[in-house]
Design a protein around this motif. Structure first.
Motif, PDB file in Angstrom:
ATOM      1  N   MET A 173       0.421  -1.013  -0.153  1.00  0.00           N
ATOM      2  CA  MET A 173       0.001  -0.200  -0.327  1.00  0.00           C
ATOM      3  C   MET A 173       1.317   1.501  -0.288  1.00  0.00           C
ATOM      4  SD  MET A 173      -2.778  -1.293  -0.224  1.00  0.00           S
ATOM      5  CE  MET A 173      -3.992  -0.344   0.345  1.00  0.00           C
ATOM      6  N   PHE A 174       2.055   1.313   0.582  1.00  0.00           N
ATOM      7  CA  PHE A 174       3.087   2.590   0.945  1.00  0.00           C
ATOM      8  C   PHE A 174       3.515   2.650  -0.732  1.00  0.00           C
ATOM      9  CE2 PHE A 174       2.240   1.439   5.372  1.00  0.00           C
ATOM     10  CZ  PHE A 174       1.718   2.685   5.708  1.00  0.00           C
ATOM     11  N   LEU A 175       3.849   1.386  -1.216  1.00  0.00           N
ATOM     12  CA  LEU A 175       4.753   1.701  -1.804  1.00  0.00           C
ATOM     13  C   LEU A 175       4.062   2.516  -3.562  1.00  0.00           C
ATOM     14  CD1 LEU A 175       6.517  -1.958  -1.931  1.00  0.00           C
ATOM     15  CD2 LEU A 175       7.968   0.597  -1.780  1.00  0.00           C
ATOM     16  N   LEU A 176       2.862   1.739  -2.584  1.00  0.00           N
ATOM     17  CA  LEU A 176       1.763   2.105  -4.229  1.00  0.00           C
ATOM     18  C   LEU A 176       1.533   3.930  -3.782  1.00  0.00           C
ATOM     19  CD1 LEU A 176      -0.714  -0.684  -4.778  1.00  0.00           C
ATOM     20  CD2 LEU A 176       0.851   0.440  -6.390  1.00  0.00           C
ATOM     21  N   GLY A 177       1.326   4.122  -3.319  1.00  0.00           N
ATOM     22  CA  GLY A 177       1.032   5.982  -2.783  1.00  0.00           C
ATOM     23  C   GLY A 177       2.382   6.877  -2.853  1.00  0.00           C
ATOM     24  N   PHE A 178       3.534   5.974  -3.123  1.00  0.00           N
ATOM     25  CA  PHE A 178       4.406   6.678  -3.049  1.00  0.00           C
ATOM     26  C   PHE A 178       4.687   6.569  -4.328  1.00  0.00           C
ATOM     27  CE2 PHE A 178       9.086   7.321  -3.957  1.00  0.00           C
ATOM     28  CZ  PHE A 178       9.403   8.189  -3.114  1.00  0.00           C
ATOM     29  N   PHE A 179       4.410   6.025  -5.218  1.00  0.00           N
ATOM     30  CA  PHE A 179       4.266   5.796  -6.514  1.00  0.00           C
ATOM     31  C   PHE A 179       3.078   7.189  -7.049  1.00  0.00           C
ATOM     32  CE2 PHE A 179       2.591   4.725 -10.772  1.00  0.00           C
ATOM     33  CZ  PHE A 179       3.417   5.215 -11.619  1.00  0.00           C
ATOM     34  N   PHE A 180       1.962   6.786  -6.694  1.00  0.00           N
ATOM     35  CA  PHE A 180       1.174   7.867  -7.453  1.00  0.00           C
ATOM     36  C   PHE A 180       1.878   9.617  -7.014  1.00  0.00           C
ATOM     37  CE2 PHE A 180      -1.143   4.071  -7.862  1.00  0.00           C
ATOM     38  CZ  PHE A 180      -1.931   4.351  -9.168  1.00  0.00           C
ATOM     39  N   PHE A 181       2.136   9.651  -5.137  1.00  0.00           N
ATOM     40  CA  PHE A 181       2.312  11.145  -4.898  1.00  0.00           C
ATOM     41  C   PHE A 181       3.484  11.488  -5.378  1.00  0.00           C
ATOM     42  CE2 PHE A 181       3.707  14.404  -1.831  1.00  0.00           C
ATOM     43  CZ  PHE A 181       3.313  14.480  -1.995  1.00  0.00           C
ATOM     44  N   GLY A 182       4.278  10.583  -5.995  1.00  0.00           N
ATOM     45  CA  GLY A 182       5.609  11.227  -7.148  1.00  0.00           C
ATOM     46  C   GLY A 182       4.984  11.957  -8.522  1.00  0.00           C
ATOM     47  N   GLN A 183       3.951  10.929  -9.179  1.00  0.00           N
ATOM     48  CA  GLN A 183       3.217  11.571 -10.128  1.00  0.00           C
ATOM     49  C   GLN A 183       2.825  12.331  -9.903  1.00  0.00           C
ATOM     50  OE1 GLN A 183       4.600   8.869 -12.323  1.00  0.00           O
ATOM     51  NE2 GLN A 183       3.008   9.548 -13.291  1.00  0.00           N
ATOM     52  N   ALA A 184       2.112  13.160  -8.871  1.00  0.00           N
ATOM     53  CA  ALA A 184       1.210  14.748  -8.610  1.00  0.00           C
ATOM     54  C   ALA A 184       2.615  15.037  -8.655  1.00  0.00           C
ATOM     55  CB  ALA A 184       0.706  14.300  -7.387  1.00  0.00           C
TER      56      ALA A 184
END
Length: 414
Positions: free
Chosen positions: A395-406
């Motif tokens: 969950m945290f890795l996916l969150g980091f990925f999408f936050f990077g996109q933002a």
């Protein structure tokens, strides 16, 4: 220049002190008492953790459906305070009623109501941030809310802990000691809410309309369309869905996790008390750092830290491991919540704060049903609670990925 809080900002922060007492109770004493009721009914350790997780999931799923609609209604002139007061009072009453639950099943049912009311009250409370302070003060005020909430909640918790751990010396039954603990917590929650209720005024709002509920659905439809066009908000919400999901799951299931591993109850409670104490200065430190470093950078650091925490939990099997975990969680728990709240408040329309925070709740506490369900499901499937908690790292890795996109999108826009 020294940062000085206004009277209204202090009263807003005080509600964090009040509701945090309930959160601390939920993450510490409540699961232990549920384990006590479960043992009397013959529940296994794996089923105990699973049923607790399912109850949390049901509560957060209800909030996911109610949050946006109630948040939209709260944006109407003079409604935010009313809805806040109603949900807070329902939460307080349900908290006290937990002390008279006759069985583990009734206990879980009342808990679902209490946690739902608490979570709904936070939608209105978070939305009040735009009314009680200014954009440039939001990071610091929000961080102060979590910081003082952590340290302030220790007072009713310690009182409750003294009663519960010494119930035999006080010539009390366990159920009577727990009722006193719930009464202390509920009273603290209520009293801490009164100054804000007395002085808060809704500065940003939508004018009074007929057919408020019907119009709220119409506004929600328009807002969802606006979000799909505003990538700054869209990508943040996607990221928030994943990373805060893991954060709230760890908060909700920490004690239940330790109990299922057979760790000493007193040690678990003291370790989680340490989490609150560590979180107090760390939340303030991150609030100060937000004046020098961007919120994006600080939130990324917190997400990566939580990824490591989830991976560390895979090998957890001793009391010392749990204490280390408690300290690590305390270092980043308040920071990631406070910075996310203030960051979101700054990028949304102030007059629609209730509506937007209601939607944010779907991606936060409402969506955390997935995290608690994931831990419960993986635990039962594998027969290992360690594997269940470790699965949160995804969950945290996916969150980091999408936050990077933002963050990348924001950079491109600049």
């Amino acid at each position: 220049m020294k940062f000085k809080l206004t009277a209204l900002e202090k009263q807003w922060i005080l509600y964090d002190v009040g509701n945090s007492a309930f959160v601390l109770l939920v993450s510490t004493i409540l699961p232990i008492y549920f384990n006590y009721l479960g043992d009397k009914a013959g529940l296994s350790s794996v089923d105990y953790l699973a049923y607790w997780g399912y109850a949390v999931s049901v509560s957060t799923l209800i909030v996911a459906f109610l949050g946006p609609v109630l948040g939209s209604i709260a944006d109407v002139q003079n409604y935010k305070k009313r809805l806040f007061a109603g949900s807070m009072i329902l939460g307080v009453i349900s908290c006290i009623l937990l002390g008279i639950a006759p069985s583990w099943l009734w206990f879980l049912c009342i808990f679902v109501v209490a946690k739902t009311a608490y979570s709904v009250s936070l939608i209105f409370y978070d939305a009040m941030l735009t009314d009680v302070t200014t954009d440039e003060r939001m990071d610091t005020v929000s961080s102060n809310g979590y910081a003082w909430g952590y340290i302030g909640s220790c007072i009713p918790f310690i009182l409750s802990l003294l009663v519960v751990l010494n119930y035999d010396k006080l010539n009390l039954a366990m159920s009577h000691a727990m009722f006193i603990a719930f009464l202390i917590t509920g009273s603290w929650w209520l009293i801490s809410s009164l100054p804000l209720l007395q002085n808060y005024k809704q500065t940003y709002y939508i004018s009074m309309q007929e057919h408020i509920v019907h119009n709220s659905f119409s506004r929600l439809g328009r807002t969802f369309r606006e979000i799909t066009r505003d990538k700054k908000i869209l990508f943040f919400l996607l990221a928030f869905f994943f990373y805060i999901d893991g954060v709230y799951t760890i908060i909700d299931m920490a004690t239940a996790y330790g109990q299922s591993l057979g760790l000493d109850s007193t040690g678990l409670l003291l370790a989680l008390l340490l989490t609150q104490i560590v979180a107090f200065p760390c939340a303030l430190i991150f609030g100060s750092l937000s004046k020098k470093a961007s919120s994006v950078t600080l939130i990324k650091i917190c997400i990566l830290a939580y990824t490591g925490i989830a991976l560390y939990a895979i090998k957890l099997d001793t009391q010392l491991d749990f204490w280390i975990l408690a300290v690590l969680v305390g270092m980043f728990q308040g920071a990631i919540q406070a910075l996310s709240r203030s960051y979101f408040a700054q990028i949304i329309p102030a007059e629609k704060s209730g509506e937007y925070f209601g939607i944010m709740d779907i991606c936060g506490k409402g969506a955390s049903f997935f995290g608690t369900f994931l831990v419960s499901f993986i635990s039962q499937l594998s027969g290992s609670t360690n594997a269940g908690v470790g699965s949160l790292s995804v969950m945290f890795l996916l969150g980091f990925f999408f936050f990077g996109q933002a963050a990348k999108y924001q950079t491109n826009r600049k």
